[in-house]
Design a protein around this motif. Structure first.
Motif, PDB file in Angstrom:
ATOM      1  N   PHE C 294       6.441  28.467 -60.659  1.00  0.00           N
ATOM      2  CA  PHE C 294       5.540  28.329 -61.813  1.00  0.00           C
ATOM      3  C   PHE C 294       4.387  29.321 -61.787  1.00  0.00           C
ATOM      4  N   ASP C 295       4.303  30.121 -60.749  1.00  0.00           N
ATOM      5  CA  ASP C 295       3.094  30.943 -60.580  1.00  0.00           C
ATOM      6  C   ASP C 295       2.644  31.644 -61.855  1.00  0.00           C
ATOM      7  N   PRO C 296       3.539  32.339 -62.564  1.00  0.00           N
ATOM      8  CA  PRO C 296       3.056  33.009 -63.787  1.00  0.00           C
ATOM      9  C   PRO C 296       2.496  32.015 -64.805  1.00  0.00           C
ATOM     10  N   ILE C 298       1.182  29.001 -64.185  1.00  0.00           N
ATOM     11  CA  ILE C 298      -0.103  28.475 -63.730  1.00  0.00           C
ATOM     12  C   ILE C 298      -1.193  29.515 -63.960  1.00  0.00           C
ATOM     13  N   THR C 299      -0.865  30.757 -63.646  1.00  0.00           N
ATOM     14  CA  THR C 299      -1.847  31.818 -63.853  1.00  0.00           C
ATOM     15  C   THR C 299      -2.236  31.897 -65.327  1.00  0.00           C
ATOM     16  N   ALA C 300      -1.234  31.860 -66.183  1.00  0.00           N
ATOM     17  CA  ALA C 300      -1.523  31.958 -67.617  1.00  0.00           C
ATOM     18  C   ALA C 300      -2.380  30.784 -68.076  1.00  0.00           C
ATOM     19  N   ILE C 338      -5.128  27.516 -57.577  1.00  0.00           N
ATOM     20  CA  ILE C 338      -3.724  27.167 -57.350  1.00  0.00           C
ATOM     21  C   ILE C 338      -2.835  28.357 -57.688  1.00  0.00           C
ATOM     22  N   ALA C 339      -3.309  29.165 -58.626  1.00  0.00           N
ATOM     23  CA  ALA C 339      -2.528  30.338 -59.003  1.00  0.00           C
ATOM     24  C   ALA C 339      -2.584  31.407 -57.924  1.00  0.00           C
ATOM     25  N   ALA C 340      -3.607  31.356 -57.114  1.00  0.00           N
ATOM     26  CA  ALA C 340      -3.732  32.330 -56.030  1.00  0.00           C
ATOM     27  C   ALA C 340      -3.875  31.563 -54.723  1.00  0.00           C
ATOM     28  N   PRO C 341      -2.784  30.997 -54.235  1.00  0.00           N
ATOM     29  CA  PRO C 341      -2.896  29.960 -53.220  1.00  0.00           C
ATOM     30  C   PRO C 341      -3.021  30.486 -51.799  1.00  0.00           C
ATOM     31  N   GLN C 424      -7.410  39.464 -54.311  1.00  0.00           N
ATOM     32  CA  GLN C 424      -6.536  39.636 -53.161  1.00  0.00           C
ATOM     33  C   GLN C 424      -5.069  39.476 -53.562  1.00  0.00           C
ATOM     34  N   ASP C 425      -4.860  38.522 -54.485  1.00  0.00           N
ATOM     35  CA  ASP C 425      -3.508  38.228 -54.950  1.00  0.00           C
ATOM     36  C   ASP C 425      -3.076  39.248 -56.005  1.00  0.00           C
ATOM     37  N   ALA C 426      -3.970  40.193 -56.286  1.00  0.00           N
ATOM     38  CA  ALA C 426      -3.732  41.199 -57.337  1.00  0.00           C
ATOM     39  C   ALA C 426      -3.523  40.565 -58.708  1.00  0.00           C
ATOM     40  N   ASP C 427      -4.120  39.404 -58.914  1.00  0.00           N
ATOM     41  CA  ASP C 427      -4.104  38.788 -60.245  1.00  0.00           C
ATOM     42  C   ASP C 427      -5.326  39.296 -61.015  1.00  0.00           C
ATOM     43  N   TRP C 428      -5.225  40.508 -61.524  1.00  0.00           N
ATOM     44  CA  TRP C 428      -6.416  41.136 -62.125  1.00  0.00           C
ATOM     45  C   TRP C 428      -6.930  40.332 -63.303  1.00  0.00           C
TER      46      TRP C 428
HETATM   47 NA    NA Z   1      -0.709  34.222 -58.431  1.00  0.00          NA
END
Ligand code: NA
Ligand code: NA
Lengths: 159, 140, 539, 843, 112, 111, 126
Positions: C294-296, C298-300, C338-341, C424-428
């Motif tokens: 689900f990562d994308p 959750i991130t969204a 949670i998106a960057a766990p 860190q997770d590169a979730d800009w």
């Molecule tokens: Na992520």
């Protein structure tokens, strides 16, 4: 006195449903019964005399007989192809001889349970019981049947 | 709904239902039943009683506020769980005791106390709701 | 397969029960819930005597706080501890597990409850106490604490329901029409959320046959993946609703502003945070593989919640409704963790939950004070508080900045952690959203500030004219409502300036969540034997 | 562990905050003298800092501070070098006079105590910002300056313009702050450090790493917003809404310099690259011209100063962007000189405003007689602005022109960027000079004009600051040797990142060189512009008027746009229509059920068909019919009655499949639900058919169907696995021997999972309390509503009351002939319409 | 032997009971109005359920079960008429007319 | 055929008959036409259910189903009582409504 | 595999429940809630796998049941869920009833006090 009697009845019911007539269980049943009776202490029914067990049994017998018979009759009626022609429903006012609430109630319920007749209401002055019947070819005959049947037996039990 | 017939028979029905509810409560550990079902039957008894004889009378007869009864139920259920503290067991550990009574033994246990708590919680709450709603209709 | 067959062999019965006696200290795992429950029950019994209600509930909450403080430090030092109820072996009985996260949150919840109880002394209309405010608060606390502490998913459902129904009661106490409207929306939507949870539970049990969380950690990886993913998705939906994440957050702005401010504060502190807690627990610890799937998503959702919520606050003219959007924005921040766990991200989310519990409660309490002083709920009817009441003004502004995550206030630290984790997770985009959330919250908050505090008069009038509806706080309001708010805000400021303890505990909580060995061991389940040559093969 | 120095240096940043906390109380006791009392704090800091000057001049740096969050590497750490100490000296030194000035300027103001507190807090923030070594603490102080300046700009809060300016400054600098945060986190990720001082060694690695450009842009963005660089400059003129002491302090000497400080600080780490030079030079140069030009447009003293401040900040950025040793030396000189003269001029403006009641140069004139001291300060200030020799500003100008090293004319073209920079600087300086002259001449010379207040010289506190700053300007301009060694070289070295051997160009060749020629050119140009300034102003104003927009208006447009967007968004998302909220939720549910199955391409296969007995099938059919009956019921009432069928079927299913407890409970619950329903039903409107348009039926029914299919599919998917029954096996085996109960379900409820049940009865209790509260608590107040129809069909409570009374006596019942013909359906549309109308009107 | 006979009796009672239930159901379908349908439901129906209780009493051979079955029968008899009475009365008072076949209605007359 | 087998067979047949009874009763619930008709049919459903449960007790030899049936017998009429109460009140309400409408329309006529 | 007959049946329960809950009428929604609750209970029951007619009760005098019994755990869970569902249903019912009294609306579309109808018009000022 009547409370004790009722408590005993309830205790016996208790023993019956628990299926255990041992002393401790009867005692437990008795306490449970007392608890239950405490709840309804305000609306306590007037004295009930159940000494006339024989007559009571006779009443019960009559009832079971009537129950079976009229269940059969009603069944036949329902299943008969020309049912509508046999139906002649009506609500009649049955003049009560019994006076106490318990008697009236007992009578009314017995009437209801007997197929073909159904107690609708008691008039406010408690003089009449309104009875719905499936077929009232003759109002007076019906009244007489009830008066001579259940009502008489009830009076016997309670008098 | 205050008819002679109903008023007369309702107390008897109520009493029988209460007795039966306690029966269902006590045997629940071994047969179908238990505190919840027993409580529902008893609550039905209260509801019937209220419809037949009026809420005021039922309240007087109950003596305790039904919600207080429900609170009492939760309280003793929790208390039943706490009893195992004394024995250094975790919360809600069942403790069993047998009191000799004649030739039979009477079983006393915390699960039973717990179930009684459940019974009271259910009777209290459902009874309170039924009575309050009946009152709504009666008073206004 | 329709039934399970029972082996007729005798099992070793003693093996079914735990052997070691439970120490009294371990009881502090379950005491907070039991005390709250029993207090709630007792208060329900005596709900017509007001004096005992206040005293007794405060006493109970203080006791809970003391126990939890002790437990917290014990857990922080020695790792998680557990108690399995009924002396049954772990997966069979219901376990309560105290780890840093659960006890920390429970403690924060209790503190908020205490503050609200004191605050409520100024709020109360006598008849309302009779209708169960105090027992409901205690039951709510019991539900929340139970939800934090339980190590069993079905038991969690039960505590959720305790919480839900208590909150129903609190929501309608006061009986204003607007409350009924709010409660209808709150009621139906939250009911659905718990129902979805239950559906998920049913599937989960049907798939892996267990409900114990530690057991789930062990078994879930081997489960059929498609069904497991659907189950995780259902859980995610249910708790996203509970936590009020976008786009299933509608119940919150529809209801939180309708009850008394004290109740709003209690809700803001407790309710959504439990949803967030469960999201952390389930997605990070229990079903990490599904979380990765689900990562994308959750991130969204985190990004959207972070941005849309404070954006929604900007247009609000009802003060407390605006705050509701701040609450939602905070959920976005937690989801970001949670998106960057990583340890950083989860620590950030944990810290954020703690911060949001205190800050948002305080915010509603102060909003309640503002409403009292201005005798209005709409910001357009307010104005002039800055000149008349500096203490309320200072608190409000501090809370605006704390909510926005500006330093040196409490909200900054978790945002720092989360920003770092996202980068860190590169979730800009996530990192950007966390920062944009700050600026939007600042805009919304300072707008409220400008209208309520700085502007002299009401909207429509010339602002130079002073607001003639302003009133002084009465004596009990000063003692209880103002006093409680000041105390809570002070706590927030002090922790903001000295966040060490929370920082460190968040990191411990995060690593415990990511590395579940401690948790499983505490519950008492056996870890799978790893092919680790150093430990050696069993003899 | 804790040294005195750690404590002392930390106190530099902390003491002002402590003083701020006490300021309102101190003010209450000392009233008019609070400025004098509180000025002790910055004065002490200044003196304390002076103690480090010698050490730093020797090229040493001082590290100090405390651990903050050691586990996260956070320290409240300070780094004293030339750059930071010089800034700190300026902040505390000018701050001393500003506090004094504020004491007098706002004398008698109700919130003067508050004001002084904010000023002190700001001072602490600023000191912390420049002294911080740890980037997180730097950021903390950075944001604190934004917060305190927000409070200061909005100090005159009843005016909307003030509030707007405050929010604008906060939003813009706040945006920059977030960029800074992102930058420091990225730096931390790259270096593993939070400490600025530790990063100097990482310069090359960072520049070569992939994150250089993002970090660079973020830092520059942060600096530009704080230092009002084009196009983020517009908040600064608006911030002039603040009381003049604020402008004098924040908007000339301190806060706006924070951006410049940041660039200077990061120059050794990020500087000396093409990107750095390009961006800084382009934006700095443009800002210089823009600010200087805009200054000419103004007639308000503070606005003129604000615009020239923008220009000066642009000049500083430009010089840092050029980045050569000479340029950096020039930047340091200009920085110091600007702090002196601009601070002085702001105080002059405030003083003029304070004593005359106006700041418009058109309404002022000939004040030099009435306010000689103020005039003197103004003259020195303008001299600085014009770069007249003997002021430190003159040296700054000479030094900046010295970047042009001309050996032949063709160098002008080969080094065209330098040439361009020089041209820009000359133009900018000339315009600023013209503005300065315009201020000086319009205000202090010419005819005395009638002003709102009678002009008079203010108290000592009012003029002392301006004069002293002016004095410093001259002192620094004349004590060249000392100034160079103690300030210039250390600062320039800090910025450059290596030891600068600054030998001031002017020391050996003053009057015959190219820079001096350029200075002369600047003066001539300045005078020319000054003479034409009225015309230029008129042209610019008409141009701006015709243009119709400005950055300032764009800000409004953006913020109001945001507000409108927010309003539309909430209208769209939070419309208050429960059915749509529910729809969204169910869409989510459908997706959660279906997508994972399809996503994994693992649709369950159909199981083998097995026969079921007819009576089982009968019960299933009964459930289906019951469900259909509810959906298709003509009225709500019929639906309620029909509900019993499926409930009953469910109970029987439980019975059939070995769950008597469940069946029984289900049955009881159904019955009691009916009882409770029947008790409230009298007040509800049940004779109505709920209408759904065909499209709605398709929409709702479609979604419902998808949910149903999804639930079924996931069930199939789960049912294909074998259930692990170890929990139930355990319960089955131990129920009798260990838990002493034969009914395993009940044993689970009261023993194995007793906690569930405890929670469950708590739910029941809470529900009871909540429901009773719901029934008992009335909002009170009459139910509004009119029209007999409403009363008849909707006036529930009263009517039922009557109905009940009559039922007691049953007189009406007897009397009325029941005719069912008159349908209530006729009345219902009207009723529901009434309810719609009423529902819309909030009571 | 006794057991076999009991089983046969029980079986027949069961069948009769079930038949009564079906007849009652047919009755409430066929009969023309509420009041006549009530006859079918409140007694034929009760008989159906009651007879199955009796059947249990016959085949159980277990004291408590037999007693309970009989008590259950009594409960049925106690409660069934109450519901019927209340419903009939309510329907009458609420103005639900009996079918046109009904010639005599002294209850309605009494209310005039 | 042994007695037990016959009993089993009869039980199965009885279940079938009762299922038929359910079906017929449900038709009445759906058809109505009046509320009391539906309520009556619901009550019929309950008593059929009681019989069904009792038959299950015999068919499975688990007499605990009997207890369930007994309980149903005891509380099954509750719904009917509640509905009867509702029928009464609603009927009275309607009558009042009708008379009020009459009063309103006559009032209008007078104007 | 009775379960595979149950699954579609449960699907119908959910379908009907969702359809009813999406109607704007509070009463219909409450009926939907009841049906949804039943559907969920059946779902848990079915997923615990189904056994015909053998209740999870150990016969008197035995320590363990002699034959395969129905899975008791789901039954216990459902019992809890039924009770909770009943409590919630009752609350929502009374809430709907009170809302109808106070707000004079039984259509959720007309319950618009907490979130008023009409365009939000925030002041465009500072
Ligand atoms: Na992520
Ligand atoms: Na339970």
């Amino acid at each position: 006195m009547s409370r004790v009697a009722l408590a005993i009845v309830l205790a016996i019911i208790w023993a019956a449903i628990t299926g255990n007539f041992s002393a401790p269980n009867l005692l437990l049943g008795g306490s449970v019964a007392i608890l239950a009776l405490l709840l309804i202490r305000k609306e306590f029914a007037p004295p009930v005399y159940l000494q006339k067990i024989k007559r009571s049994i006779s009443l019960a017998g009559l009832f079971l007989y009537e129950l079976a018979l009229s269940a059969y009759r009603v069944s036949v009626l329902i299943l008969s192809p020309n049912m509508k022609s046999k139906l002649k429903p009506g609500i009649i006012a049955f003049p009560l001889s019994v006076t106490s609430d318990v008697e009236i109630t007992l009578l009314a319920n017995l009437i209801t349970l007997t197929p073909g007749t159904l107690s609708v209401d008691v008039s406010e002055d408690r003089k009449f019981l309104y009875v719905h019947a499936l077929s009232v070819p003759n109002k007076k005959a019906l009244i007489k049947e009830i008066a001579d049947g259940f009502e008489t037996k009830i009076i016997e039990v309670f008098k | 709904m205050k008819t002679v017939i109903f008023k007369t028979i309702a107390p008897a029905l109520t009493a029988i239902m209460v007795v039966f509810s306690i029966f269902v409560l006590l045997r629940g550990h071994n047969e179908p039943g238990g505190g919840f079902i027993g409580g529902l039957i008893a609550a039905s008894a209260i509801a019937i009683y209220g419809i037949a004889v009026g809420v005021e009378n039922v309240r007087k007869a109950l003596k305790f506020d039904p919600i207080s009864m429900a609170g009492f139920g939760v309280f003793i259920a929790s208390f039943a769980g706490l009893l195992s503290l004394g024995q250094s067991f975790p919360f809600l550990t069942g403790l069993w005791g047998y009191i000799p009574f004649g030739e039979t033994k009477i079983t006393v246990s915390t699960p039973m106390l717990f179930d009684i708590g459940v019974y009271f919680a259910v009777v209290g709450t459902i009874g309170a709701v039924a009575l309050a709603l009946e009152e709504e209709d009666d008073d206004k | 397969m329709a039934s399970h067959s029972v082996a007729q062999t005798e099992i070793e019965l003693p093996a079914a029960m735990l052997e070691l006696p439970t120490s009294v200290a371990d009881w502090s795992i379950v005491f907070p819930v039991v005390i709250a429950l029993m207090a709630g029950a007792l208060l329900a019994m005596v709900r017509h005597s007001r004096g005992s209600q206040v005293g007794f509930s405060v006493l109970a909450v203080v006791a809970i706080i003391v126990i939890e403080i002790d437990l917290f430090f014990r857990v922080l030092e020695n790792g998680p501890v557990a108690m399995t109820m009924g002396n049954w072996l772990p997966p069979f009985g219901i376990s309560f597990v105290a780890d840093v996260m659960s006890v920390g949150f429970a403690l924060a919840a209790a503190v908020v409850t205490l503050v609200v109880l004191i605050y409520f002394q100024a709020e109360i209309v006598p008849r309302e106490s009779r209708h169960g405010f105090y027992p409901l608060v205690m039951l709510l606390l019991a539900g929340v604490t139970g939800a934090f502490m339980t190590g069993d998913l079905f038991n969690l459902y039960v505590w959720f329901e305790v919480m839900l129904i208590s909150s129903f009661g609190l929501l309608i106490i006061g009986g204003k029409k607007i409350q009924l409207d709010g409660a209808i929306k709150y009621g139906f939507l939250n009911f659905l959320a718990t129902t979805f949870f239950l559906v998920g539970l049913g599937y989960l049990y049907g798939l892996i046959g267990t409900l114990n969380m530690a057991d789930i950690v062990l078994i879930a990886p081997a489960a059929e993946p498609a069904a497991m993913t659907a189950i995780a998705a259902i859980f995610f939906l249910a708790f996203a609703m509970k936590a009020a994440a976008f786009p299933v957050n509608a119940w919150l702005p529809a209801s939180y502003h309708t009850p008394d401010a004290a109740v709003s504060a209690l809700f803001a502190g407790l309710l959504t945070k439990v949803g967030a807690y469960v999201l952390l627990r389930i997605l990070v610890a229990l079903l990490p593989e599904q979380r990765d799937v689900f990562d994308p998503l959750i991130t969204a959702i985190a990004i959207l919640t972070l941005i849309i919520a404070p954006l929604g606050a900007i247009a609000q003219t009802n003060l407390r409704r605006a705050l509701g959007f701040f609450v939602i924005g905070g959920i976005g921040a937690i989801l970001a963790g949670i998106a960057a766990p990583s340890v950083l991200g989860v620590a950030g989310a944990t810290f954020y939950v703690f911060h949001a519990m205190l800050t948002m409660s305080a915010f509603y309490l102060v909003a309640g004070l503002v409403e009292r002083v201005t005798q209005a709920t709409d910001t357009r009817q307010m104005g002039g508080v800055y000149a008349s009441n500096s203490l309320i003004s200072i608190m409000f502004l501090i809370l605006v900045f704390a909510a926005a995550g500006l330093p040196p206030f409490l909200g900054f630290w978790p945002k720092l952690l989360l920003t770092e984790a996202a980068l860190q997770d590169a979730d800009w985009w996530l990192a950007a959203a966390i920062l944009i959330n700050s600026i939007l919250t600042t805009i919304a908050g300072t707008r409220l500030w400008a209208h309520i505090f700085w502007r002299n008069g009401r909207e429509g009038k010339k602002s130079e004219l002073s607001n003639d509806r302003l009133r002084e706080l009465k004596a009990p309001e000063k003692t209880f409502a103002l006093g409680a708010s000041v105390a809570l805000v002070l706590v927030i400021v002090v922790i903001g300036l000295r966040p060490n303890l929370i920082f460190d505990s968040s990191r411990v909580a995060a690593s415990d969540l990511l590395q579940t060995e401690n948790y499983i061991e505490a519950v008492g389940l056996e870890l799978p034997t790893q092919a680790n040559p150093t430990t050696g093969a069993p003899q | 562990m804790i040294s005195d120095q750690d404590l002392g240096i930390t106190l530099i940043a902390i003491a002002p905050f402590l003083a701020a906390a006490l300021a309102p109380f101190i003010h209450r006791f000392t009233k008019g003298h609070s400025g004098w009392v509180l000025a002790i704090i910055p004065a002490s800091i200044f003196i304390y800092l002076l103690g480090f000057v010698e050490q730093i001049a020797r090229g040493e740096v001082v590290n100090a501070g405390f651990d903050w969050v050691p586990s996260y590497g956070l320290r409240l750490s300070f780094y004293l070098d030339g750059l930071s100490v010089t800034f700190a000296l300026l902040i505390s030194g000018i701050g001393t006079f500003i506090i004094l000035y504020s004491g007098a300027y706002l004398k008698g103001h109700v919130h003067q105590g508050r004001f002084l507190a904010f000023m002190l807090m700001f001072m602490g923030s600023m000191l912390g910002l420049v002294l911080s070594d740890n980037l997180v603490s730097l950021f903390v102080f950075w944001e604190l300056t934004a917060i305190t300046s927000f409070l200061l700009i909005g100090f005159d809060h009843v005016r909307e313009a003030s509030r707007r300016a405050a929010i604008q400054a906060l939003v813009i600098t706040g945006l920059g702050g977030l960029a800074l945060l992102a930058a420091i986190v990225l730096l931390r990720q790259f270096t593993g450090q939070w400490d600025m001082s530790a990063m100097f060694g990482w310069s090359d690695a960072i520049k070569e790493g992939g994150m250089y450009l993002p970090i660079l842009l973020l830092v520059i963005f942060a600096a530009f917003t704080k230092s009002a660089q084009f196009p983020f400059h517009f908040w600064l003129p608006n911030a002039m809404e603040a009381p003049t002491p604020v402008s004098a302090y924040l908007h000339s000497a301190t806060m706006v310099k924070a951006g410049v400080y940041l660039l200077a600080r990061f120059n050794p780490v990020l500087g000396d690259t093409f990107e750095w030079s390009l961006i800084l030079q382009v934006f700095g140069g443009f800002t210089l011209l823009w600010g200087a030009a805009m200054a000419m447009k103004q007639t308000d003293l503070k606005q003129m100063l604000a615009q020239t401040t923008i220009a000066s900040l642009g000049l500083l950025v430009l010089l840092i962007g050029i980045g050569t040793e000479v340029a950096i030396t020039a930047a340091v000189l200009y920085l110091v000189s600007h702090a002196f003269y601009k601070g002085a001029l702001f105080m002059v403006a405030g003083s003029v405003d304070h004593s005359t009641g106006t700041r418009d140069i058109g309404e002022l004139g000939g004040l030099w007689r009435a306010m000689p001291l103020t005039f003197a300060a103004a003259a020195i200030g303008v001299a600085g602005m014009a770069g007249v020799p003997a002021t430190v500003a003159f040296m700054a100008k000479e030094e900046m022109y010295a970047i042009l090293e001309l050996s032949s004319i063709s160098d002008l073209f080969t080094n065209w960027t330098t040439t361009l920079a020089i041209v820009v600087m000359i133009l900018g300086n000339a315009m600023m000079m013209a503005v300065g002259l315009s201020m000086l001449f319009k205000v202090f010379f010419g005819e005395m004009k009638t002003t709102p207040l009678k002009p008079h010289e203010g108290s000592l506190s009012i003029w002392i600051g301006a004069l002293v700053l002016g004095g410093f300007s001259i002192w620094a301009g004349t004590q060249l040797y000392y100034f160079t060694n103690t300030i210039l070289i250390p600062v320039a070295s800090s910025i450059a990142g290596y030891g600068v051997e600054a030998s001031l160009y002017i020391k050996f060749s003053m009057l015959t060189t190219l820079p001096f020629a350029l200075s002369t050119l600047t003066w001539i140009l300045g005078v020319v512009i000054f003479l034409a300034i009225a015309d230029i102003r008129a042209i610019m104003r008409s141009f701006a008027k015709n243009l119709g927009w400005s950055f300032d208006k764009i800000f409004d447009w953006l913020i109001f746009g945001l507000i409108k967007l927010s309003a539309r968004l909430t209208d769209f998302l939070h419309h208050g229509r429960l059915e749509i909220y529910l729809y969204v939720v169910f869409v989510g549910f459908a997706l959660a059920l279906i997508l994972p199955l399809f996503g994994n391409f693992a649709l369950p296969t159909m199981p083998p068909i097995e026969t079921i007995s007819f009576y089982e099938g009968g019960i299933f059919a009964m459930a289906l019919v019951g469900l259909a009956a509810v959906v298709m019921a003509k009225t709500r009432l019929v639906a309620i009655v029909s509900l019993g069928i499926q409930g009953f079927a469910v109970a029987l299913i439980f019975m059939l499949f070995g769950a008597p407890d469940l069946g029984f409970t289900q049955f009881m619950v159904e019955t009691l639900s009916v009882v409770i329903l029947a008790l409230v039903m009298t007040r509800l409107h049940l004779d109505q058919r709920d209408f759904r348009a065909p499209m709605e039926i398709i929409r709702d029914g479609g979604l419902a169907l998808i949910v149903g299919v999804g639930v079924t599919l996931v069930m199939f998917s789960v049912l294909q696995t074998t259930l692990d029954t170890r929990l139930s096996d355990f319960f089955t085996l131990t129920s009798v021997p260990l838990a002493h109960g034969s009914n395993i379900v009940n044993v689970i409820l009261v023993d194995y999972r007793g906690l569930d049940t405890l929670g469950e009865i708590s739910v029941v209790l809470a529900a009871g309390i909540a429901i009773i509260a719901l029934i008992r608590i009335r909002s009170g107040g009459p139910q509004t509503g009119s029209g007999i129809l409403k009363k008849i069909t909707g006036g529930r409570r009263k009517k039922t009351a009557m109905a009940n009374k009559t039922s007691k006596t049953s007189k009406v019942a007897k009397a009325s002939k029941s005719t069912r013909a008159v349908s209530s359906r006729k009345a219902s549309p009207a009723k529901s319409k009434a309810s719609v109308e009423k529902g819309r009107k909030p009571a | 032997m006794i057991v076999e006979i009991a089983y046969y009796i029980g079986a027949i009672l069961l069948l009769i009971g079930a038949l009564f239930s079906v007849v009652a159901a047919i009755g409430i379908l066929r009969l023309p109005d509420l009041y006549t349908r009530m006859h079918a439901a409140s007694k034929t129906g009760t008989m159906g359920a009651g007879l199955t209780f009796v059947a249990i009493a016959v085949v159980a051979f277990d004291g408590p079960v037999i007693l309970r079955a009989l008590v259950g029968f009594i409960f049925l008899i106690l409660t069934a008429p109450v519901g019927a009475h209340l419903l009939a009365r309510a329907a009458c008072l609420a103005g639900y007319k009996p079918s046109e076949l009904t010639e005599i209605n002294e209850y309605e007359e009494s209310m005039k | 055929m042994s007695g037990f087998d016959f009993l089993q067979l009869s039980a199965t047949i009885a279940l079938g008959l009762l299922t038929l009874a359910f079906a017929l009763t449900i038709i009445r619930i759906i058809r109505g036409p009046s509320l009391p008709d539906r309520v009556l049919a619901l009550e019929m459903l309950v008593s059929t259910g009681i019989a069904y449960t009792a038959v299950l007790a015999i068919k499975t030899s688990f007499f605990l189903y009997l207890d369930v049936a007994i309980s149903l017998g005891l509380v099954g009429f509750l719904a009917t009582v509640a509905f009867a109460r509702y029928v009464l009140q609603r009927g009275l309400q309607r009558k009042e409504r009708e008379s009020a409408i009459q009063a309103a329309s006559s009032g209008k006529l007078k104007q | 595999m009775i379960e595979f007959y149950m699954a579609p049946l449960i699907g119908v329960f959910f379908t009907v429940a969702v359809y009813l809950i999406l109607s704007r009428a509070v009463i219909q929604m409450l009926l939907g809630i009841t049906i949804l609750g039943n559907g969920v209970n059946l779902l848990i029951f079915t997923l615990g796998r189904i056994t015909r007619e053998v209740p999870p009760i150990v016969p008197q005098g035995l320590k363990q049941p002699l034959q395969d019994i129905a899975n008791p755990l789901p039954q216990a869970l459902i019992l809890t869920a039924i009770v909770i569902g009943f409590a919630l249903f009752t609350f929502l019912l009374i809430l709907g009833y009170r809302a109808y009294q106070e707000l004079d609306a039984d259509d959720t579309n007309n319950m618009r006090l907490a979130e008023p109808t009409g365009k939000t018009k925030p002041p465009l000022s500072y």
